[in-house]
Design an enzyme around this catalytic site. Structure first.
Site, mmCIF file in Angstrom:
data_model
loop_
_atom_site.group_PDB
_atom_site.id
_atom_site.type_symbol
_atom_site.label_atom_id
_atom_site.label_comp_id
_atom_site.label_asym_id
_atom_site.label_seq_id
_atom_site.Cartn_x
_atom_site.Cartn_y
_atom_site.Cartn_z
ATOM 1 N N HIS A 1 0.968 5.193 1.170
ATOM 2 C CA HIS A 1 0.356 6.230 2.002
ATOM 3 C C HIS A 1 0.443 7.538 1.215
ATOM 4 O O HIS A 1 1.534 7.936 0.786
ATOM 5 C CB HIS A 1 1.136 6.425 3.298
ATOM 6 N N HIS B 1 0.842 -1.199 0.000
ATOM 7 C CA HIS B 1 0.000 0.000 0.000
ATOM 8 C C HIS B 1 0.870 1.239 0.000
ATOM 9 O O HIS B 1 1.967 1.259 0.554
ATOM 10 C CB HIS B 1 -0.937 0.015 1.213
HETATM 11 P P1 5GP Z 1 1.891 0.304 7.366
HETATM 12 O O1 5GP Z 1 2.220 0.496 8.813
HETATM 13 O O2 5GP Z 1 1.765 -1.160 7.035
HETATM 14 O O3 5GP Z 1 2.747 1.052 6.419
HETATM 15 O O4 5GP Z 1 0.459 0.961 7.195
HETATM 16 C C1 5GP Z 1 -0.736 0.312 7.496
HETATM 17 C C2 5GP Z 1 -1.772 1.385 7.690
HETATM 18 O O5 5GP Z 1 -3.050 0.766 7.679
HETATM 19 C C3 5GP Z 1 -1.642 2.133 9.004
HETATM 20 O O6 5GP Z 1 -1.422 3.516 8.750
HETATM 21 C C4 5GP Z 1 -2.979 1.877 9.695
HETATM 22 O O7 5GP Z 1 -3.464 3.002 10.391
HETATM 23 C C5 5GP Z 1 -3.881 1.473 8.542
HETATM 24 N N1 5GP Z 1 -4.953 0.583 8.914
HETATM 25 C C6 5GP Z 1 -4.826 -0.564 9.650
HETATM 26 N N2 5GP Z 1 -6.026 -1.141 9.780
HETATM 27 C C7 5GP Z 1 -6.912 -0.367 9.127
HETATM 28 C C8 5GP Z 1 -8.326 -0.465 8.916
HETATM 29 O O8 5GP Z 1 -9.003 -1.386 9.362
HETATM 30 N N3 5GP Z 1 -8.905 0.529 8.173
HETATM 31 C C9 5GP Z 1 -8.182 1.564 7.651
HETATM 32 N N4 5GP Z 1 -8.853 2.490 6.941
HETATM 33 N N5 5GP Z 1 -6.853 1.687 7.841
HETATM 34 C C10 5GP Z 1 -6.234 0.724 8.565
#
Ligand code: 5GP
Length: 180
Positions: free
Chosen positions: A168, A166
């Protein structure tokens, strides 16, 4: 409940939490007089950072599982989200724990082995390009085209917590550099 757990909600909302840096034994055994009021404010950001690192290490253990991720469930609309943009290949929705006034996640609808960017293969070139283009569309739609940041956390050292590639898309405030 240990003596620090009441802080979980207000300070660390939106994340699974733990207290890696502040050991509860400090309060009870060696330093009975140790109180939270003695903690400098920056200690709390250290708590959060430590927690994110521990969560990221735990998430990485199941990185290659074929099990559906939370994002698969959002894509399937089994879990609600606020969708900002969608086409046949990607879905963009608001992050549940925004780190900026605009914080949108852009995910491929088909994971196709892309648990993280470190798994990218030549065959993923098209979807990777499409994800970046979708990030630009999101920035336009959100009114931040003049300045926005696109972040991909790849692997535990980058604090990745969801193993479904993903992007951001962050904006709506002045970004600082270097990123943390
Ligand atoms: P990472 O830490 O893997 O780069 O980012 C994962 C992102 O997914 C985090 O910013 C977290 O807040 C978001 N996230 C995790 N669970 C959910 C969810 O159930 N719904 C949404 N909209 N975002 C989520």
């Amino acid at each position: 409940m240990n003596s620090l757990s009441f802080l979980r909600g207000p300070l660390l909302a939106g994340r699974a939490v733990g207290f890696g840096l502040i050991n509860a034994s400090k309060v009870t055994a060696k330093n009975p007089s140790f109180t939270l009021s003695r903690l400098p404010l920056h200690a709390f950001s250290s708590i959060r950072a430590s927690d994110e690192e521990a969560s990221a290490r735990a998430a990485a253990l199941n990185a290659d599982s074929e099990a559906p991720t939370i994002f698969d469930k959002i894509i399937a609309k089994e879990i609600p989200s606020t969708i900002v943009y969608e086409d046949e290949k990607v879905l963009a929705f608001r992050d549940i724990s925004p780190q900026a006034p605009v914080h949108v996640l852009v995910v491929p609808k088909l994971r196709d082995g892309l648990t993280h960017l470190g798994k990218a293969d030549q065959r993923h070139g098209e979807i990777l390009g499409h994800l970046l283009y979708a990030a630009k569309i999101v920035a336009e739609k959100e009114g931040i085209i003049d300045g926005f940041r696109v972040v991909i956390n790849s692997g535990p050292s980058a604090c990745q917590s969801v193993y479904h590639l993903h992007l951001h898309v962050l904006g709506g405030r002045q970004m600082k550099w270097p990123a943390g």
